[in-house]
Design a protein around this motif. Structure first.
Motif, PDB file in Angstrom:
ATOM      1  N   SER A   1      -0.992  -2.907  -8.615  1.00 44.56           N
ATOM      2  CA  SER A   1      -1.008  -3.028  -7.348  1.00 44.56           C
ATOM      3  C   SER A   1      -2.845  -2.377  -6.702  1.00 44.56           C
ATOM      4  CB  SER A   1      -0.228  -1.888  -6.525  1.00 44.56           C
ATOM      5  OG  SER A   1      -0.550  -1.654  -5.005  1.00 44.56           O
ATOM      6  N   LYS A   2      -3.039  -1.495  -7.524  1.00 44.34           N
ATOM      7  CA  LYS A   2      -4.438  -0.924  -7.375  1.00 44.34           C
ATOM      8  C   LYS A   2      -5.459  -1.757  -8.261  1.00 44.34           C
ATOM      9  CE  LYS A   2      -3.486   2.676  -4.929  1.00 44.34           C
ATOM     10  NZ  LYS A   2      -4.094   3.094  -3.762  1.00 44.34           N
ATOM     11  N   ARG A   3      -5.112  -2.633  -9.008  1.00 49.62           N
ATOM     12  CA  ARG A   3      -5.931  -3.601  -9.587  1.00 49.62           C
ATOM     13  C   ARG A   3      -6.763  -2.749 -10.651  1.00 49.62           C
ATOM     14  NH1 ARG A   3      -8.127  -8.032  -5.647  1.00 49.62           N
ATOM     15  NH2 ARG A   3      -8.413  -6.516  -4.343  1.00 49.62           N
ATOM     16  N   GLU A   4      -6.230  -1.767 -11.362  1.00 52.85           N
ATOM     17  CA  GLU A   4      -7.031  -0.818 -12.289  1.00 52.85           C
ATOM     18  C   GLU A   4      -6.821  -1.182 -13.531  1.00 52.85           C
ATOM     19  OE1 GLU A   4      -7.572   3.195 -11.176  1.00 52.85           O
ATOM     20  OE2 GLU A   4      -7.214   2.899  -9.098  1.00 52.85           O
TER      21      GLU A   4
ATOM     22  N   GLU B   1       2.161   6.787  -6.400  1.00 53.28           N
ATOM     23  CA  GLU B   1       1.196   7.680  -7.039  1.00 53.28           C
ATOM     24  C   GLU B   1       1.298   9.301  -6.960  1.00 53.28           C
ATOM     25  OE1 GLU B   1      -3.265   5.615  -6.529  1.00 53.28           O
ATOM     26  OE2 GLU B   1      -2.409   6.219  -4.723  1.00 53.28           O
TER      27      GLU B   1
ATOM     28  N   ARG C   1       0.741  -1.157  -0.022  1.00 53.86           N
ATOM     29  CA  ARG C   1      -0.028  -0.201   0.116  1.00 53.86           C
ATOM     30  C   ARG C   1       0.851   1.408   0.086  1.00 53.86           C
ATOM     31  NH1 ARG C   1      -3.047  -4.050  -0.460  1.00 53.86           N
ATOM     32  NH2 ARG C   1      -5.140  -4.320  -0.109  1.00 53.86           N
TER      33      ARG C   1
ATOM     34  N   ALA D   1       2.555   1.806  -3.326  1.00 52.96           N
ATOM     35  CA  ALA D   1       1.722   2.257  -4.296  1.00 52.96           C
ATOM     36  C   ALA D   1       1.310   3.868  -4.208  1.00 52.96           C
ATOM     37  CB  ALA D   1       0.608   1.307  -4.386  1.00 52.96           C
ATOM     38  N   ARG D   2       1.168   4.073  -2.903  1.00 52.41           N
ATOM     39  CA  ARG D   2       0.738   5.364  -2.583  1.00 52.41           C
ATOM     40  C   ARG D   2       1.971   6.462  -2.988  1.00 52.41           C
ATOM     41  NH1 ARG D   2       0.108   5.800   2.801  1.00 52.41           N
ATOM     42  NH2 ARG D   2      -1.500   3.881   2.625  1.00 52.41           N
TER      43      ARG D   2
END
Lengths: 425, 194
Positions: B94-97, B42, B35, B38-39
């Motif tokens: 990571s965000k599964r987007e 971002e 997390r 990924a943050r």
């Protein structure tokens, strides 16, 4: 070639992200069929990312998100209400007109559904419209967001087909307006038949002036964007950047500082959305390369020529394939997968790349409203807590208008090409 | 959170106990690391996006307002865009987007769905490993050439591919471990497009 296609189908079926399905199946092809080219793979992927024109993509998405704020949506709905609210089925008509205007501002069907649907669907339900009707018209009318300029889908197509963004924007004007007019007619007919209510809206010159003044700064935005791109004042990328700035200024002065506070979140959303499309763009370079090495577009063009189909019939067949593909694949990936395969064959038969692009985007917009993979349906289902099947049944009569316009654009290319020809010759 | 009994899948029967034995005590750390990374990425991406947004607008204002420009401005915007897109692709794991067609695996029993998801992540890691490996030779051979007009070695920009590839591998491995360790919400495997 079979390795690429079978590999791609298996990987997509396994739920591997589309970008990596393209990459893996291409990698497998190169390892087995042409190992001497394997070393070039990273260069091709990099080339997919390395495009100045593609920078417009996150900027147009951000522009849509910035404009997609409550205050702006309310103003557009009020403006639409003034023009058509007093007619039978007023709120249904307002839904369509607001989508026509909003489509020109957001450039995206999903954001159109989210913003207009969250306001109008509960209001329509409260006024006695069946929920499936309210959700259906919201979903179907939001398809105009992809057709009426500026459109993110048109930008993606323009880059893949190496066509003028300005011509594609202009090519979508008449089909987009036709979809709107046909949908308005269907809403009006059904509302008269079913006795849906009218809205009590003052229809005076003073009220018209007041509503126009309130919305003018928003409504002129698509005109400025299309004008800037078509007249060559700025590149699509620069135009999109300036549109974001303009949207922020409007947001701060109309909605208040909340739009500035929401900016980092909107930027995050825009760049991640863009990145996942860019991943497909980058890996699709490998897929396009394989198609070229195997001469698939040439073979398809030869095959189509041997069939002796005229351009109209060919476009109708391609439109049918687009509709079927659109039910399974999202708009962005579908543009990237279908364009390199079908565009050369269509061009060989005398179809303009602009007409092909508008037909492709219009067809895929319908796909966004059809199960099983309909993103517009998903957005609407999240707002209304209805099942996708219910929403689709509600949307079906209005989507008939889209299908009719799609067929007309295949048969009469001038519907698409007339306005671009006025500006580009 | 949907915790998963993966015992129905033969290969998971072998992998899962090893995964839990080796990494079970570190699962909380791995979860937080995934997390946090990924943050952090971002924010890097948003900052780069802000830079190229401002620069794009500035170039228009300079051109029409002052008949001037910034040397290498467009090139810098392009490079920032390449890095935001490449890093965004890694964060998307990571965000599964990422955009995927999940309609078919959604029809499978839950355990098989998770098996397909984990297999998919492993394949994504393989693709990225190939990119990282193949990039090395490419960058060594051509990376020293200068990128005009800013005169910076092109290898710095080419590095976007292996850097993003390495991060993608890391995120894939983390997701596999966290999924097998029952620390991931598996109701939605890949988020639908916005």
């Amino acid at each position: 070639m079979a390795i690429l296609l079978i590999g791609l189908v298996i990987l997509l079926g396994l739920g591997v992200p589309i970008a990596y399905s393209l990459g893996l199946s291409s990698l497998l092809y190169f390892l087995i069929e042409r190992p001497m080219f394997v070393g070039v793979i990273p260069q091709r992927v990099f080339a997919g990312f390395n495009s100045y024109a593609l920078i417009s993509l996150p900027l147009f998405i951000l522009m849509g998100l910035v404009m997609n704020s409550g205050g702006i949506t309310a103003r557009l709905i009020d403006l639409a209400m003034f023009f058509v609210g007093r007619m039978k089925g007023g709120l249904g008509l307002v839904n369509v007109v607001a989508s026509m205007i909003f489509g020109g501002i957001s450039g995206s069907a999903s954001s159109d559904t989210a913003s207009i649907g969250s306001v109008l669907i509960p209001e329509m339900e409260r006024r006695g419209y069946p929920k499936s009707f309210a959700a259906g018209i919201t979903v179907a009318s939001s398809t105009m967001g992809m057709i009426i300029p500026p459109s993110v889908a048109m930008v993606i197509y323009a880059i893949v087909a190496q066509e003028s963004v300005g011509q594609l924007f202009l090519g979508g004007v008449i089909p987009g307006i036709m979809v709107g007019v046909f949908q308005l007619s269907i809403v009006w007919y059904l509302s008269r038949k079913r006795g849906y209510p009218t809205e009590d809206v003052p229809f005076t010159l003073a009220e018209g002036w007041r509503q126009t003044k309130r919305s003018a700064v928003v409504v002129i935005m698509p005109l400025m964007i299309v004008g800037s791109v078509v007249l060559g004042i700025a590149t699509p990328t620069e135009t999109a950047g300036m549109a974001v700035l303009y949207g922020l200024v409007i947001g701060v002065f109309i909605v208040g500082l909340s739009s500035l506070r929401e900016l980092p979140g909107a930027m995050r959303s825009a760049i991640i959305t863009s990145a996942k499309i860019m991943a497909i763009v980058a890996f699709s370079q490998l897929y396009i390369w394989v198609l070229a090495l195997e001469r698939i577009p040439d073979q398809l063009a030869d095959f189509v020529a041997a069939l002796g189909l005229g351009p109209e019939l060919l476009m109708l067949v391609i439109a049918l394939i687009i509709l079927i593909a659109g039910t399974f694949i999202d708009v962005g990936p579908a543009i990237l997968l279908l364009t390199p395969v079908f565009l050369p064959a269509a061009q060989d038969s005398g179809v303009s790349a602009v007409q092909f692009g508008v037909v492709l985007v219009s067809g895929l917009a319908i796909g966004g409203c059809t199960p099983p993979v309909g993103n517009i349906l998903n957005v609407c289902a999240a707002i209304t807590r209805m099942s996708i099947g219910e929403i689709f049944l509600g949307a079906a009569p209005f989507l008939a208008a889209n299908v009719l316009v799609l067929a007309l654009c295949c048969i009469f290319p001038q519907l698409v090409l007339w306005i671009p020809s006025l500006f580009f010759g | 959170m949907v915790l998963t009994d993966l015992s129905a899948i033969p290969w998971v029967v072998i992998v899962e106990p090893w995964c839990n034995w080796l990494l079970g005590p570190h699962m909380n750390f791995l979860f937080k690391f995934d997390r946090a990374l990924a943050r952090y990425l971002e924010w890097v991406i948003v900052a780069l996006f802000a830079v190229f947004l401002v620069l794009t607008c500035l170039l228009v204002v300079l051109r029409y307002g002052f008949q001037s420009s910034i040397l290498g401005g467009n090139e810098f915007v392009t490079i920032a865009f390449i890095f935001t897109s490449a890093l965004g692709g890694a964060v998307g794991i990571s965000k599964r987007e990422h955009i995927a067609i999940t309609v078919f695996i959604d029809m499978l029993p839950h355990e098989l769905r998770i098996g397909a998801y984990v297999l998919g992540l492993a394949l994504v890691a393989v693709m990225n490993a190939a990119l990282v490996y193949l990039s090395y030779d490419w960058i060594v051979r051509t990376g020293h050439n200068p990128w005009q007009p800013i005169n910076v070695p092109q290898g710095i920009f080419y590095a976007a591919i292996p850097i993003a590839g390495a991060l993608a591998i890391l995120f894939c491995l983390l997701k596999i471990v966290l999924t097998l360790g029952g620390r991931e919400n598996t109701e939605t495997l890949w988020l639908p497009e916005d």
